[in-house]
Design a protein around this motif. Structure first.
Motif, PDB file in Angstrom:
ATOM      1  N   ALA A 201      -8.376  -5.002   0.650  1.00 29.82           N
ATOM      2  CA  ALA A 201      -8.007  -5.205   2.055  1.00 29.82           C
ATOM      3  C   ALA A 201      -6.565  -5.664   2.183  1.00 29.82           C
ATOM      4  N   SER A 202      -6.112  -6.539   1.288  1.00 25.07           N
ATOM      5  CA  SER A 202      -4.738  -7.050   1.389  1.00 25.07           C
ATOM      6  C   SER A 202      -3.723  -5.934   1.146  1.00 25.07           C
ATOM      7  N   ARG A 203      -4.042  -4.995   0.264  1.00 20.34           N
ATOM      8  CA  ARG A 203      -3.142  -3.863   0.046  1.00 20.34           C
ATOM      9  C   ARG A 203      -3.051  -2.996   1.303  1.00 20.34           C
ATOM     10  N   HIS A 204      -4.181  -2.784   1.963  1.00 23.87           N
ATOM     11  CA  HIS A 204      -4.162  -2.017   3.203  1.00 23.87           C
ATOM     12  C   HIS A 204      -3.397  -2.755   4.302  1.00 23.87           C
ATOM     13  N   ALA A 208      -0.294  -1.250   6.370  1.00 23.40           N
ATOM     14  CA  ALA A 208      -0.243  -1.216   7.834  1.00 23.40           C
ATOM     15  C   ALA A 208       1.044  -1.852   8.348  1.00 23.40           C
ATOM     16  N   ALA A 209       1.445  -2.962   7.745  1.00 18.80           N
ATOM     17  CA  ALA A 209       2.668  -3.640   8.185  1.00 18.80           C
ATOM     18  C   ALA A 209       3.886  -2.750   7.977  1.00 18.80           C
ATOM     19  N   PHE A 210       3.943  -2.063   6.834  1.00 13.47           N
ATOM     20  CA  PHE A 210       5.086  -1.186   6.580  1.00 13.47           C
ATOM     21  C   PHE A 210       5.079  -0.003   7.545  1.00 13.47           C
ATOM     22  N   ALA A 211       3.909   0.600   7.773  1.00 12.41           N
ATOM     23  CA  ALA A 211       3.819   1.746   8.681  1.00 12.41           C
ATOM     24  C   ALA A 211       4.209   1.345  10.101  1.00 12.41           C
ATOM     25  N   ALA A 243      -2.291   1.210  -1.931  1.00 14.43           N
ATOM     26  CA  ALA A 243      -3.492   0.822  -1.192  1.00 14.43           C
ATOM     27  C   ALA A 243      -4.687   1.703  -1.533  1.00 14.43           C
ATOM     28  N   MET A 244      -4.453   2.999  -1.700  1.00 15.05           N
ATOM     29  CA  MET A 244      -5.561   3.933  -1.850  1.00 15.05           C
ATOM     30  C   MET A 244      -6.082   4.072  -3.267  1.00 15.05           C
ATOM     31  N   THR A 245      -5.215   3.924  -4.269  1.00 11.35           N
ATOM     32  CA  THR A 245      -5.648   4.166  -5.644  1.00 11.35           C
ATOM     33  C   THR A 245      -6.840   3.300  -6.053  1.00 11.35           C
ATOM     34  N   PRO A 246      -6.852   1.986  -5.733  1.00  6.29           N
ATOM     35  CA  PRO A 246      -8.019   1.195  -6.145  1.00  6.29           C
ATOM     36  C   PRO A 246      -9.156   1.196  -5.129  1.00  6.29           C
ATOM     37  N   ASP A 247      -9.046   1.958  -4.030  1.00  5.17           N
ATOM     38  CA  ASP A 247     -10.047   1.917  -2.963  1.00  5.17           C
ATOM     39  C   ASP A 247     -11.206   2.847  -3.296  1.00  5.17           C
ATOM     40  N   ARG A 263      -7.333   1.000  10.001  1.00  6.18           N
ATOM     41  CA  ARG A 263      -6.109   0.839  10.792  1.00  6.18           C
ATOM     42  C   ARG A 263      -4.888   1.273   9.992  1.00  6.18           C
ATOM     43  N   ALA A 264      -4.849   0.926   8.715  1.00  4.07           N
ATOM     44  CA  ALA A 264      -3.707   1.285   7.876  1.00  4.07           C
ATOM     45  C   ALA A 264      -3.566   2.799   7.779  1.00  4.07           C
TER      46      ALA A 264
END
Length: 320
Positions: A201-204, A208-211, A243-247, A263-264
């Motif tokens: 979740a923290s990676r996402h 989101a903040a960068f996007a 964000a996606m690789t470990p999801d 949201r991200a």
């Protein structure tokens, strides 16, 4: 299907900029025609804080390894990719597409857990490690030694890998709607115990903040210069991969709600569309990585409208 294992991409730098190795930058700038414009490469590298020496050494290594050929010298050179190397940076298109299908409520979960057990002797250690790695790539989590579980229907992919490795006779596969670990049977509690959901979740959240910052910059104007547009895209791709690789793309009913990944991905899609729309007409071919994401988004959007109030959806990396 699975997400690849790229070189580490740290997306938690103090200034919000992901750490992007020079090699990954080269891979990210491979165009749809298989070329990399060295002038573009050096310009984007400078915007990312890399030195010309870093770029030269990286290009030399990639050529020496046979991954690229080089025509010309310096900033006037053109690199030609020997193979499609974009997978070194990005999750594959089917995985990305499924994430957006899942967010849109287009992949319902039937509540089935899929379990895999194996006992492979030390003499076959490389095969055992490869099978374990494949399971992790497919979003499975270890329950105990030699036993893995996922909410995704990936049995045929796991069996295919075991067959390729010559250990199919050591693999046991089963499915169940009744999973109990210790005294826990509640699906969300099981997911929280099995997968590192807070870290994912923290990676996402960082993505989101960068996007959001990207969208604000695009909305303010003036029009982004092409070098800045490419730099922003590479940074966004690095955050997205981190964000996606470990999801494991678990079904939303197994996740805390609201889940930041949804949201991200929404913000990432909006940012990618704005970056794509702003490219000058008749410009040089877009990066393959850009086309990969655009294709995944377009296909997901074509399958049906988003309905996030529709409840139970399921993540299957076998979907594609």
């Amino acid at each position: 299907m699975n997400s690849p294992t790229p070189d580490p991409v740290a997306a938690d730098e103090p200034d919000g900029r992901p750490e992007i190795p020079t090699r990954l930058l080269v891979h990210a700038l491979v165009r749809e025609d298989g070329t990399v414009d060295a002038g573009e490469l050096y310009t984007v590298a400078e915007l990312l804080g890399m030195t010309g020496q870093q770029v030269r050494l990286c290009v030399k290594r990639l050529v020496d390894e046979g991954r690229f050929t080089q025509e010309g010298r310096g900033r006037r050179a053109t690199l030609h990719a020997v193979a499609d190397v974009t997978g070194s940076l990005a999750p594959d298109a089917a995985y990305v597409r499924h994430a957006y299908r899942q967010d849109a409520g287009l992949a319902p979960w039937d509540g089935t857990w899929h379990l895999f057990a194996f006992a492979i002797p030390e003499t076959r250690r490389s095969a055992r490690d490869a099978l374990r790695e494949r399971l992790l790539h497919l979003g499975a989590a270890p329950v105990q030694s030699g036993l893995y579980v996922t909410a995704n229907p990936v049995t045929e992919l796991v069996r295919a890998e075991a067959g390729r490795l010559g250990v199919l006779d050591a693999l046991t596969c089963l499915s169940s709607t009744d999973l109990r670990i210790g005294d826990s049977t509640e699906p969300r509690a099981l997911a929280a115990a099995l997968w590192p959901l807070e870290e994912i979740a923290s990676r996402h959240t960082r993505l989101a903040a960068f996007a959001e910052r990207c969208l604000e910059r695009l909305a303010r104007g003036p029009e982004m210069p092409e070098a800045e547009r490419l730099t922003t895209f590479v940074e966004l791709a690095a955050h997205f991969t981190a964000a996606m690789t470990p999801d494991p793309l678990l079904p939303p009913e197994l996740l805390p709600q609201p889940w930041p990944g949804t949201r991200a991905r929404d913000l990432t899609a909006a940012c990618l569309r704005r970056l794509r729309a702003g490219r000058p007409a008749g410009d040089a071919p877009a990066p393959r990585l850009f086309a990969l994401y655009a294709d995944a988004l377009d296909r997901a959007a074509a399958e049906g409208p988003s309905d996030r109030s529709a409840a139970v959806v399921r993540g299957s990396r076998a979907d594609g």
